[in-house]
Design a protein around this motif. Sequence first.
Motif, PDB file in Angstrom:
ATOM      1  N   VAL A 330       0.845  -1.186   0.000  1.00 46.73           N
ATOM      2  CA  VAL A 330       0.000   0.000   0.000  1.00 46.73           C
ATOM      3  C   VAL A 330       0.884   1.242   0.000  1.00 46.73           C
ATOM      4  O   VAL A 330       1.999   1.229   0.543  1.00 46.73           O
ATOM      5  CB  VAL A 330      -0.938   0.013   1.218  1.00 46.73           C
ATOM      6  N   ARG A 331       0.380   2.307  -0.613  1.00 49.74           N
ATOM      7  CA  ARG A 331       1.200   3.508  -0.724  1.00 49.74           C
ATOM      8  C   ARG A 331       0.316   4.727  -0.918  1.00 49.74           C
ATOM      9  O   ARG A 331      -0.891   4.621  -1.199  1.00 49.74           O
ATOM     10  CB  ARG A 331       2.179   3.393  -1.881  1.00 49.74           C
ATOM     11  N   ALA A 332       0.942   5.895  -0.785  1.00 50.37           N
ATOM     12  CA  ALA A 332       0.257   7.155  -1.035  1.00 50.37           C
ATOM     13  C   ALA A 332      -0.080   7.282  -2.515  1.00 50.37           C
ATOM     14  O   ALA A 332       0.526   6.643  -3.367  1.00 50.37           O
ATOM     15  CB  ALA A 332       1.127   8.326  -0.590  1.00 50.37           C
ATOM     16  N   ARG A 333      -1.024   8.182  -2.804  1.00 49.39           N
ATOM     17  CA  ARG A 333      -1.422   8.425  -4.189  1.00 49.39           C
ATOM     18  C   ARG A 333      -0.708   9.650  -4.752  1.00 49.39           C
ATOM     19  O   ARG A 333      -1.208  10.301  -5.659  1.00 49.39           O
ATOM     20  CB  ARG A 333      -2.940   8.601  -4.258  1.00 49.39           C
ATOM     21  N   PHE A 334       0.444   9.980  -4.197  1.00 45.58           N
ATOM     22  CA  PHE A 334       1.235  11.073  -4.760  1.00 45.58           C
ATOM     23  C   PHE A 334       2.710  10.743  -4.633  1.00 45.58           C
ATOM     24  O   PHE A 334       3.117   9.908  -3.818  1.00 45.58           O
ATOM     25  CB  PHE A 334       0.912  12.417  -4.085  1.00 45.58           C
ATOM     26  N   LEU A 335       3.508  11.393  -5.488  1.00 50.69           N
ATOM     27  CA  LEU A 335       4.960  11.273  -5.447  1.00 50.69           C
ATOM     28  C   LEU A 335       5.519  12.583  -4.903  1.00 50.69           C
ATOM     29  O   LEU A 335       5.136  13.665  -5.348  1.00 50.69           O
ATOM     30  CB  LEU A 335       5.527  11.001  -6.837  1.00 50.69           C
ATOM     31  N   ARG A 364       4.865  17.977  -4.803  1.00 49.91           N
ATOM     32  CA  ARG A 364       4.074  16.749  -4.801  1.00 49.91           C
ATOM     33  C   ARG A 364       3.218  16.667  -6.068  1.00 49.91           C
ATOM     34  O   ARG A 364       2.563  17.631  -6.446  1.00 49.91           O
ATOM     35  CB  ARG A 364       3.175  16.704  -3.558  1.00 49.91           C
ATOM     36  N   PHE A 365       3.231  15.495  -6.684  1.00 50.69           N
ATOM     37  CA  PHE A 365       2.418  15.212  -7.861  1.00 50.69           C
ATOM     38  C   PHE A 365       1.380  14.166  -7.457  1.00 50.69           C
ATOM     39  O   PHE A 365       1.738  13.045  -7.080  1.00 50.69           O
ATOM     40  CB  PHE A 365       3.275  14.674  -9.008  1.00 50.69           C
ATOM     41  N   GLY A 366       0.098  14.521  -7.540  1.00 47.50           N
ATOM     42  CA  GLY A 366      -0.966  13.617  -7.129  1.00 47.50           C
ATOM     43  C   GLY A 366      -1.725  13.049  -8.305  1.00 47.50           C
ATOM     44  O   GLY A 366      -1.983  13.749  -9.302  1.00 47.50           O
ATOM     45  N   PHE A 367      -2.116  11.778  -8.204  1.00 52.39           N
ATOM     46  CA  PHE A 367      -2.683  11.047  -9.339  1.00 52.39           C
ATOM     47  C   PHE A 367      -4.062  10.495  -8.981  1.00 52.39           C
ATOM     48  O   PHE A 367      -4.307  10.084  -7.845  1.00 52.39           O
ATOM     49  CB  PHE A 367      -1.745   9.908  -9.738  1.00 52.39           C
ATOM     50  N   GLY A 368      -4.951  10.475  -9.987  1.00 48.30           N
ATOM     51  CA  GLY A 368      -6.305  10.008  -9.737  1.00 48.30           C
ATOM     52  C   GLY A 368      -7.001   9.525 -10.986  1.00 48.30           C
ATOM     53  O   GLY A 368      -6.412   9.415 -12.075  1.00 48.30           O
ATOM     54  N   LEU A 369      -8.320   9.302 -10.830  1.00 44.74           N
ATOM     55  CA  LEU A 369      -9.118   8.709 -11.899  1.00 44.74           C
ATOM     56  C   LEU A 369      -9.258   9.607 -13.108  1.00 44.74           C
ATOM     57  O   LEU A 369      -9.468   9.125 -14.231  1.00 44.74           O
ATOM     58  CB  LEU A 369     -10.524   8.383 -11.372  1.00 44.74           C
ATOM     59  N   TYR A 370      -9.198  10.923 -12.930  1.00 46.33           N
ATOM     60  CA  TYR A 370      -9.477  11.820 -14.049  1.00 46.33           C
ATOM     61  C   TYR A 370      -8.257  12.086 -14.920  1.00 46.33           C
ATOM     62  O   TYR A 370      -8.295  12.934 -15.818  1.00 46.33           O
ATOM     63  CB  TYR A 370     -10.066  13.145 -13.563  1.00 46.33           C
ATOM     64  N   GLN A 371      -7.175  11.365 -14.695  1.00 39.18           N
ATOM     65  CA  GLN A 371      -5.989  11.461 -15.549  1.00 39.18           C
ATOM     66  C   GLN A 371      -5.837  10.169 -16.358  1.00 39.18           C
ATOM     67  O   GLN A 371      -6.219   9.090 -15.888  1.00 39.18           O
ATOM     68  CB  GLN A 371      -4.733  11.673 -14.692  1.00 39.18           C
ATOM     69  N   ASP A 372      -5.261  10.323 -17.537  1.00 34.79           N
ATOM     70  CA  ASP A 372      -4.992   9.150 -18.360  1.00 34.79           C
ATOM     71  C   ASP A 372      -3.583   9.248 -18.931  1.00 34.79           C
ATOM     72  O   ASP A 372      -2.825  10.170 -18.596  1.00 34.79           O
ATOM     73  CB  ASP A 372      -6.048   8.981 -19.456  1.00 34.79           C
ATOM     74  N   THR A 373      -3.219   8.290 -19.798  1.00 35.55           N
ATOM     75  CA  THR A 373      -1.844   8.262 -20.307  1.00 35.55           C
ATOM     76  C   THR A 373      -1.523   9.484 -21.161  1.00 35.55           C
ATOM     77  O   THR A 373      -0.373   9.935 -21.185  1.00 35.55           O
ATOM     78  CB  THR A 373      -1.613   6.978 -21.120  1.00 35.55           C
ATOM     79  N   ALA A 374      -2.526  10.026 -21.840  1.00 36.60           N
ATOM     80  CA  ALA A 374      -2.283  11.233 -22.629  1.00 36.60           C
ATOM     81  C   ALA A 374      -1.917  12.398 -21.719  1.00 36.60           C
ATOM     82  O   ALA A 374      -1.011  13.191 -22.023  1.00 36.60           O
ATOM     83  CB  ALA A 374      -3.512  11.572 -23.465  1.00 36.60           C
ATOM     84  N   ASP A 375      -2.611  12.517 -20.594  1.00 40.47           N
ATOM     85  CA  ASP A 375      -2.285  13.556 -19.616  1.00 40.47           C
ATOM     86  C   ASP A 375      -0.873  13.357 -19.078  1.00 40.47           C
ATOM     87  O   ASP A 375      -0.125  14.321 -18.881  1.00 40.47           O
ATOM     88  CB  ASP A 375      -3.269  13.525 -18.446  1.00 40.47           C
ATOM     89  N   LEU A 376      -0.528  12.112 -18.823  1.00 40.52           N
ATOM     90  CA  LEU A 376       0.796  11.820 -18.288  1.00 40.52           C
ATOM     91  C   LEU A 376       1.890  12.240 -19.264  1.00 40.52           C
ATOM     92  O   LEU A 376       2.893  12.845 -18.863  1.00 40.52           O
ATOM     93  CB  LEU A 376       0.916  10.329 -17.967  1.00 40.52           C
ATOM     94  N   GLU A 377       1.701  11.944 -20.530  1.00 44.01           N
ATOM     95  CA  GLU A 377       2.704  12.333 -21.528  1.00 44.01           C
ATOM     96  C   GLU A 377       2.826  13.850 -21.621  1.00 44.01           C
ATOM     97  O   GLU A 377       3.923  14.389 -21.777  1.00 44.01           O
ATOM     98  CB  GLU A 377       2.345  11.737 -22.890  1.00 44.01           C
ATOM     99  N   ARG A 378       1.693  14.550 -21.503  1.00 48.06           N
ATOM    100  CA  ARG A 378       1.736  16.018 -21.489  1.00 48.06           C
ATOM    101  C   ARG A 378       2.483  16.523 -20.268  1.00 48.06           C
ATOM    102  O   ARG A 378       3.255  17.485 -20.355  1.00 48.06           O
ATOM    103  CB  ARG A 378       0.320  16.590 -21.503  1.00 48.06           C
ATOM    104  N   LEU A 379       2.256  15.883 -19.110  1.00 46.90           N
ATOM    105  CA  LEU A 379       2.949  16.274 -17.886  1.00 46.90           C
ATOM    106  C   LEU A 379       4.456  16.101 -18.032  1.00 46.90           C
ATOM    107  O   LEU A 379       5.237  17.000 -17.695  1.00 46.90           O
ATOM    108  CB  LEU A 379       2.441  15.436 -16.705  1.00 46.90           C
ATOM    109  N   ILE A 380       4.875  14.948 -18.542  1.00 45.52           N
ATOM    110  CA  ILE A 380       6.306  14.681 -18.720  1.00 45.52           C
ATOM    111  C   ILE A 380       6.925  15.700 -19.678  1.00 45.52           C
ATOM    112  O   ILE A 380       7.998  16.252 -19.414  1.00 45.52           O
ATOM    113  CB  ILE A 380       6.513  13.240 -19.222  1.00 45.52           C
ATOM    114  N   ALA A 381       6.219  15.972 -20.765  1.00 44.26           N
ATOM    115  CA  ALA A 381       6.740  16.917 -21.750  1.00 44.26           C
ATOM    116  C   ALA A 381       6.847  18.318 -21.173  1.00 44.26           C
ATOM    117  O   ALA A 381       7.810  19.051 -21.438  1.00 44.26           O
ATOM    118  CB  ALA A 381       5.839  16.914 -22.996  1.00 44.26           C
ATOM    119  N   THR A 382       5.863  18.702 -20.363  1.00 41.54           N
ATOM    120  CA  THR A 382       5.899  20.040 -19.756  1.00 41.54           C
ATOM    121  C   THR A 382       7.032  20.145 -18.754  1.00 41.54           C
ATOM    122  O   THR A 382       7.738  21.163 -18.700  1.00 41.54           O
ATOM    123  CB  THR A 382       4.545  20.355 -19.080  1.00 41.54           C
ATOM    124  N   CYS A 383       7.213  19.106 -17.961  1.00 39.02           N
ATOM    125  CA  CYS A 383       8.331  19.106 -17.003  1.00 39.02           C
ATOM    126  C   CYS A 383       9.671  19.228 -17.747  1.00 39.02           C
ATOM    127  O   CYS A 383      10.560  19.969 -17.327  1.00 39.02           O
ATOM    128  CB  CYS A 383       8.322  17.825 -16.171  1.00 39.02           C
TER     129      CYS A 383
END
Length: 387
Positions: A330-335, A364-383
């Motif tokens: 078990v773990r937190a839902r954020f990094l 802190r980066f928090g993750f949930g149901l309203y994100q998908d892989t497309a959002d993740l790729e946008r996040l990585i690219a923005t970072c």
Amino acid sequence: MSYKSLFSRALSLDPERLHFAAHSHHLWPDASFDGQMRAWVEANRFADRKWDLIFGEVIPEAQAHVARELNLPSPDSVVFATNTHEFLLRIVSGVEAKPVRILSTDGEFHSFRRQGERWEEAGEAVITRIPLHPFDTFETRFLDAARAGAFDLILISQVFFRTGQVFGGITELAELARPEGPWVVIDGYHGFMAMPTDLSAVADRIFYVAGGYKYAMSGEGAGFLHAPDGFCPRPVITGWFAEFGNLTGPPDGVKYREDAGRFWGATLEATPFYRFNGVRRMLDEAGLTTADVAAHARGLMQAFQGAARDGRAGRLDRAELLNPIDGDGVRARFLAYRHADAQDWRKRLLDAGVVTDVRDDVIRFGFGLYQDTADLERLIATCARVL
């Protein structure tokens, strides 16, 4: 898989935003809007009679949802308040010895941190705080202190709000709990509906507080307490709702309910319970459990953790990841990434349309149901572009 359709209203209000702060102000699903509207309609349809409906149907449904989520023996052990701070005040008020001797940590949320410091200033509490760092020895150090000390109250987070590190010693603390003290209070705000939590083995010995603001996706105002029978039977700070039901107490004294209702306060806003019930029904209809939601978030987190480690997310590879995904526990839902530039990084991301949050030198980066892989790729690219 994408679950964005469950959040169409919230997402449509700012379609270009990337909201990676699900651990902070979680976006609300459409079902919560329906619950909000139902609360308004029923309050005005039933007017003075609405309290019969609220205490006869709405709150019992919410209690049942919490009890099922935590695998509690009975929904009667659950009571609600506007926020968890109210329960903290009521529990501590019930400790007869003064000053109250409290064992806690240096990593608790500001609600307890500030209140504890003020209690100490006023001579009403003596608090022993065990440092979280180094975390690899924290659990042993904390449990040793709990076993060795003469404490009235032991308060600790299930998941620490700043670092996302998980405390695994709840069962051991429950073994120390006694109706005469110490009382054990678990702050479960970053655990409830963030990861599967089964309290069945300890429910008769610990208090557990959490609420709807974060992973329960229901917004403010739905704080709750699970209270074990026999612990803190007569809180000094009390509200008039606590005098309805099966009462007990001295013949000429103030009476209290025998169940968790002894912790009820006074008149409160019922709309958050409608939102919470709506969200829980939505999850049931979609066939989604907390384990399912956690698995969805975990997949996104693993991909982001890998991108940051490989240098594909800007300078995040230079930060210390405080709660890396390691194994299947078990773990937190954020990094949580620690770096001297964390404050600046948050601002840069916000200027680029990405919402995160920061605590001192930890972003802190928090993750949930309203994100998908497309959002993740946008996040990585923005970072990669702005950090």
